[in-house]
Design a protein around this motif. Structure first.
Motif, PDB file in Angstrom:
ATOM      1  N   GLY A 233       0.824  -1.194   0.000  1.00  0.00           N
ATOM      2  CA  GLY A 233       0.000   0.000   0.000  1.00  0.00           C
ATOM      3  C   GLY A 233       0.865   1.254   0.000  1.00  0.00           C
ATOM      4  O   GLY A 233       2.097   1.195   0.064  1.00  0.00           O
ATOM      5  N   THR A 234       0.226   2.406  -0.057  1.00  0.00           N
ATOM      6  CA  THR A 234       0.948   3.681   0.004  1.00  0.00           C
ATOM      7  C   THR A 234       1.508   3.871   1.408  1.00  0.00           C
ATOM      8  O   THR A 234       0.795   3.700   2.397  1.00  0.00           O
ATOM      9  N   ARG A 235       2.778   4.210   1.492  1.00  0.00           N
ATOM     10  CA  ARG A 235       3.420   4.302   2.800  1.00  0.00           C
ATOM     11  C   ARG A 235       3.509   5.739   3.282  1.00  0.00           C
ATOM     12  O   ARG A 235       3.597   6.688   2.502  1.00  0.00           O
ATOM     13  N   CYS A 236       3.477   5.860   4.585  1.00  0.00           N
ATOM     14  CA  CYS A 236       3.761   7.127   5.256  1.00  0.00           C
ATOM     15  C   CYS A 236       4.953   6.923   6.189  1.00  0.00           C
ATOM     16  O   CYS A 236       5.189   5.805   6.660  1.00  0.00           O
ATOM     17  N   GLU A 237       5.671   7.979   6.442  1.00  0.00           N
ATOM     18  CA  GLU A 237       6.845   7.910   7.297  1.00  0.00           C
ATOM     19  C   GLU A 237       6.586   8.691   8.588  1.00  0.00           C
ATOM     20  O   GLU A 237       6.126   9.830   8.538  1.00  0.00           O
ATOM     21  N   LEU A 238       6.856   8.055   9.716  1.00  0.00           N
ATOM     22  CA  LEU A 238       6.834   8.742  11.005  1.00  0.00           C
ATOM     23  C   LEU A 238       8.265   9.101  11.354  1.00  0.00           C
ATOM     24  O   LEU A 238       9.147   8.253  11.382  1.00  0.00           O
ATOM     25  N   LYS A 239       8.500  10.360  11.671  1.00  0.00           N
ATOM     26  CA  LYS A 239       9.858  10.892  11.774  1.00  0.00           C
ATOM     27  C   LYS A 239      10.293  11.084  13.219  1.00  0.00           C
ATOM     28  O   LYS A 239       9.520  11.515  14.066  1.00  0.00           O
TER      29      LYS A 239
END
Length: 411
Positions: free
Chosen positions: A208-214
């Motif tokens: 799926g489309t990924r998001c990054e937690l920083k």
């Protein structure tokens, strides 16, 4: 519909060198702002970086410990982006030819042991730090951290839950402290991670489309932020919404994440070899010498504790999680019943230390002193109940078990 979570982690391990990766400036934490930033760190015109050999040594140790390929030849690259805490307008990192490729670590999960593959571990410099709590609604920049050596450990997307991610992080955390290449202090930012998360219907092969937690820097907040972000993805997908590929920040006060910026891909950084740094060439004999000099690693020590002391794998895992605890236990268990010694460490001692907010190094009861109490339990001088009373007195006063038994006529 059942959903599957895909998590990949980028762990930033701050290497405990005395100076920065490309300059001679110090790396001591807590110095006054901008007092540990030299001409190289603040990017004055005409200055050139010089590689810190100790940083390469520490990276090689890590690569050997995870069973990776240590690349005899690696190249530094410029990662181009613009941010106020990055004076050069680029970060010196490694891209196509990192110092460490591959490797893996094993973790214990609710579904048994799993092997988590590692893509790479590369050297890079840290950026500075923005200081937003300034007068007149302004922000400042502290460049003390700029140029601090980092080893970025990138996992394959093999993790399937927040609990697995925490198990993996704790394994890396334990390993870098055993190797003495990082102090592991998460509050000071010495060990932190970025997490890439996506969700897909169970059984699908496509990610799926990924998001990054920083910039996550506590195990508790990492787990909470991952849980929130996974639920956010699922709720969007359930309503036929679209996940936006972006970088997000975790708000611990409200237990939410919020958008920070669009998530870049590698090509957005316009990587190219750094013309100011020669390729890093490692001597084969030097690498072999480091391999021979590695300390006993956590998995090996755990196996030995099971074999030598008759411990369960679970108890042995707890005792080897920190090198100082493992040393304490070994000193206590020498010549004694290993299971009995382990019970006192993981039971009474851990409980008392946690209640007092102390780590094992600050324990009021030394391994030798606790051994004296364990001996009185083993020879049945004391019942378990009376022994606990003696332990509490020892922890409070620092006294010895035999002296307390005699003084108070405890039998």
């Amino acid at each position: 519909m059942a959903w599957e979570t895909i998590i990949g982690l980028e762990v930033h391990v701050q290497l405990c060198t005395k100076s920065k990766i490309f300059s001679g400036a110090g790396t001591t934490f807590g110095a006054a702002p901008n007092t540990q930033a030299c001409e190289v760190d603040i990017a004055l015109p005409g200055v050139l970086p010089v590689m810190n050999k100790e940083a390469a040594l520490m990276a090689v140790k890590f690569g050997i410990a995870i069973g990776a390929s240590v690349n005899r030849r690696s190249i530094f690259a410029r990662k181009n982006y613009f941010y106020p805490d990055l004076p050069k307008g680029y970060q010196i990192s490694q891209y196509e030819l990192p110092i460490v490729s591959g490797g893996s670590v094993d973790i214990n999960t609710l579904n048994g042991n799993r092997t988590i593959r590692i893509t790479r571990a590369h050297l890079e410099e840290d950026a500075g730090k923005l200081m937003h709590q300034q007068a007149n609604n302004s922000s400042g920049v502290d460049l003390n951290r700029a140029g601090t050596p980092l080893l970025e450990v990138v996992s394959e997307p093999d993790l399937r839950s927040p609990s697995e991610a925490i198990a993996y992080l704790k394994k890396i955390h334990t390993l870098v402290r055993y190797l003495e290449i990082c102090d592991g202090n998460m509050q000071e930012g010495s060990f932190r991670c970025d997490a890439n998360i996506s969700v897909r219907p169970k059984g699908d092969e496509q990610y799926g489309t990924r998001c990054e937690l920083k910039n996550l820097n506590s195990f508790r907040n990492i787990e909470k932020s991952l849980n929130f972000e996974i639920n956010r993805h699922i709720n969007i997908l359930k309503t036929n919404g679209t996940i936006v590929q972006e970088t997000r920040l975790y708000d611990a006060d409200n237990n939410t994440t919020r958008a920070m910026r669009g998530k870049e891909d590698a090509h957005d950084y316009r990587y190219f070899p750094d013309p100011d740094l020669l390729p890093l060439d490692l001597n084969a004999e030097w690498v072999e010498g480091l391999k021979r000099g590695l300390p006993e690693l956590p998995d090996d020590r755990k196996e030995r504790f099971v074999d030598d002391y008759g411990l369960s794998a679970e108890d042995a895992g707890v005792l080897v999680a920190e090198k100082e605890i493992a040393r304490y236990f070994e000193a206590l268990a020498e010549g004694r019943d290993g299971k009995l010694a382990a019970n006192w460490v993981t039971g009474e001692l851990f409980g008392a230390l946690n209640a007092a907010g102390l780590d094992i190094a600050a324990s009021p009861i030394s391994a030798e002193s606790l051994g004296g109490l364990v001996d009185r339990v083993a020879d049945k001088t004391l019942s378990r109940r009376i022994a606990k009373e003696v332990f509490e007195i020892m922890f409070e006063t620092g006294g010895e078990a035999d002296a307390i038994i005699d003084e108070r006529s405890l039998q």
